[in-house]
Scaffold this motif. Structure first.
Motif, short mmCIF file in Angstrom:
data_model
loop_
_atom_site.label_atom_id
_atom_site.label_comp_id
_atom_site.label_asym_id
_atom_site.label_seq_id
_atom_site.Cartn_x
_atom_site.Cartn_y
_atom_site.Cartn_z
N SER A 95 37.27 38.39 46.64
CA SER A 95 38.40 38.99 45.92
C SER A 95 38.39 38.53 44.47
CB SER A 95 39.73 38.58 46.56
OG SER A 95 39.81 39.01 47.89
N GLY B 166 43.77 37.16 40.98
CA GLY B 166 44.89 37.98 40.53
C GLY B 166 46.05 37.13 40.05
N ASN C 262 46.32 41.85 42.20
CA ASN C 262 45.33 42.53 41.35
C ASN C 262 45.84 43.86 40.79
OD1 ASN C 262 43.52 41.39 44.00
ND2 ASN C 262 42.94 40.66 41.96
N GLN D 256 44.75 45.19 37.48
CA GLN D 256 43.32 45.44 37.34
C GLN D 256 42.92 46.84 37.78
OE1 GLN D 256 42.83 41.56 39.44
NE2 GLN D 256 40.99 41.35 38.20
N PHE E 111 37.34 49.74 39.81
CA PHE E 111 36.77 49.23 41.07
C PHE E 111 35.26 49.04 40.94
CE2 PHE E 111 40.32 51.26 43.87
CZ PHE E 111 41.15 50.19 43.58
N MET F 7 41.22 43.40 47.60
CA MET F 7 42.18 43.26 46.52
C MET F 7 43.58 43.17 47.09
SD MET F 7 40.62 45.89 43.66
CE MET F 7 41.54 45.16 42.30
N GLN F 8 44.45 42.49 46.38
CA GLN F 8 45.83 42.34 46.80
C GLN F 8 46.73 43.03 45.79
OE1 GLN F 8 46.09 40.57 49.76
NE2 GLN F 8 48.18 41.35 49.94
#
Length: 511
Positions: A44, A47, A53, A56, A65, A78-79
């Motif tokens: 990951s 973040g 994230n 982003q 991405f 990703m979170q």
């Protein structure tokens, strides 16, 4: 009530509320990560606290991405707030998701926008995986999108393609000197007219009708994340920000349109020889012939799917194809020579003509490779935990497959950033879902069921534009690189700046 408080108390109150919410969310995240920190999760990117994230994503998530995957690999976790998102960016991992473990990855996330705009996800594209979804897809494939049905509406594609040609001719006749046309706008109208006539037996381009505009509005709004998606316990914030009201306003206007046209159709009682999509669905509903209870909302959700899937995707693909052809005049010339040789001096282009246009079909394939209408395939959601590429993927993980990145992978495509239709000549790679390096329509259970329908419209529009006109940039001294190819992100990704070109009538045609 807070408007009567002194300003310094308002500040303290807002600060306290923010701190409380931050603390509450932090506790939830800590508890969540404590439960999954024993898993072998994909890499990951770092973040920010709470939002993870989210920043982003950028304005063009497929590109963001792709850039991140260069560092963190083809499986990247990703979170986004509390939302766990897996990004798949390689051929091998896409095959694992859409073939090997297709059943586990076959569901869809129930996002705030799709629930609000698509009748609680009663459509086909965004419905939760299960028996009802399978029955609805089967109904559409057999009754609405079969090859027989595609051929039966060939006359609509021919008529609307010629209407587009006539519109361009009329603009030329009214102009003095150099003329440019907003081709993007014309393509959207043509694609809308084709799908509307197939759905309702008539087109809705009259003054005051907002059907096409509402459809494009829905395409944009569906791609929006809401606070309730990122933090389920904070869904009420979407009410305060007005996002729920925005969804509701769009939905109600579209729903009113459907109600009006359905009532109108039932009163008209069309004959058995006039069968548009609405006729077919109403007949199935009345006769009880479907394998499930086809409710009014089911019917409207399917109609909305047909429109969204058959309008913007078609016009966007033709738009990118024409932009690339103008940028590459040698390719344009080769495609035009083929089209004009096959059609000859006919007054219209027929299905049998288009079927012979091998190079033009390569142009469309290359357009779909370089500019897939949906660069991030419609998101999936895992129905259980699964091992993927040696990593643990938890249940209820939202999954994006980055078709845009996969279709530019230099391991599978030579000179991947260049527009080269010749790469598809004598090449068995196709977009039917079996070749995972070329997946503009997805693959597996959740692939697009309307490939044949959309492709027929795309091919017919491109063939007519190439046959009847030569095309160039508005000024003679313009560099071929001056076309603004900037993208605008939504459920489909089209050109941010509308494509304006100068059409020159084909003087070799004798009418």
């Amino acid at each position: 009530m807070f408007q009567y408080l002194p300003s310094f108390l308002k500040l303290d109150l807002n600060t306290t509320l923010f701190m409380f919410l931050s603390f509450f969310i932090s506790i939830l995240l800590v508890l969540k990560f404590t439960r999954i920190n024993k898993l072998n999760l994909p890499p990951s990117p770092p973040g920010l606290p709470i939002i993870g994230n989210y920043l982003q994503l950028g304005t063009l998530p497929h590109r963001s991405f792709h850039s991140l995957s260069q560092t963190y690999g083809p499986l990247m976790l990703m979170q986004l707030g509390q939302l766990r998102v897996l990004v798949v960016s390689s051929v091998d991992m896409a095959k694992e998701v859409m073939h090997t473990h297709d059943m586990i990855f076959a569901s869809r996330p129930n996002l705030t926008s799709t629930k609000a705009l698509l009748y609680g996800c009663k459509d086909i594209a965004f419905a939760t995986y299960g028996d009802t979804w399978r029955q609805k897809k089967k109904l559409c494939v057999i009754e609405l999108l079969s090859q027989k049905r595609v051929q039966s509406v060939e006359f609509i594609r021919q008529e609307e393609a010629m209407a587009l040609v006539d519109k361009i001719r009329k603009a030329l006749s009214l102009s003095e000197g150099c003329l440019t046309v907003n081709l993007s706008e014309m393509l959207i109208a043509t694609a809308n007219n084709i799908i509307c006539r197939c759905m309702f037996g008539k087109k809705y381009d009259d003054d005051g009708c907002r059907f096409g505009e509402l459809g494009r509005q829905i395409m944009v709004q569906i791609s929006d994340f809401s606070m309730g998606d990122l933090f389920p316990s904070l869904g009420w914030v979407d009410v305060l920000t007005g996002q729920i009201k925005k969804f509701k306003t769009t939905f109600e206007e579209m729903d009113d349109f459907f109600d009006h046209i359905i009532v109108e159709r039932r009163m008209a009682r069309k004959g058995p020889n006039k069968k548009d999509f609405l006729d077919i669905l109403l007949q199935l509903q009345a006769d009880g012939l479907s394998e499930f209870d086809l409710t009014e909302n089911d019917l409207k959700a399917i109609l909305l799917d047909m429109f969204l899937g058959g309008s913007d995707t078609t016009s966007t693909t033709v738009e990118w194809a024409m932009a690339e052809l103008v940028k590459n005049p040698a390719i344009m010339k080769k495609a035009q020579e083929e089209v004009r040789r096959i059609v000859g001096n006919k007054s219209k282009i027929e299905y049998s003509d288009v079927d012979q246009m091998a190079y033009m079909k390569c142009v469309i394939k290359e357009t779909l490779r370089l500019h897939p209408a949906a660069p991030l395939l419609t998101p999936r959601e895992t129905t259980s935990s699964v091992k993927l590429g040696g990593y643990d993927i938890p249940d209820k993980t939202l999954v994006y497959i980055n078709a845009w990145a996969i279709q530019r992978d230099p391991e599978f495509w030579k000179r991947p950033e260049e527009f080269l239709p010749e790469r598809f000549e004598n090449n068995k790679v196709n977009f039917n879902g079996q070749d995972f390096q070329f997946i503009p329509f997805g693959s597996g259970r959740r692939n697009c069921p309307g490939i044949g329908f959309g492709l027929a419209s795309t091919e017919h529009m491109v063939a007519n534009l190439l046959y009847w006109f030569d095309w160039k940039l508005p000024t003679n001294d313009a560099s071929l690189q001056e076309i603004d190819m900037t993208e605008k992100f939504g459920l489909t990704v089209n050109m941010k700046v509308p494509l304006r070109l100068q059409p020159i009538p084909n003087n070799n045609f004798v009418e």
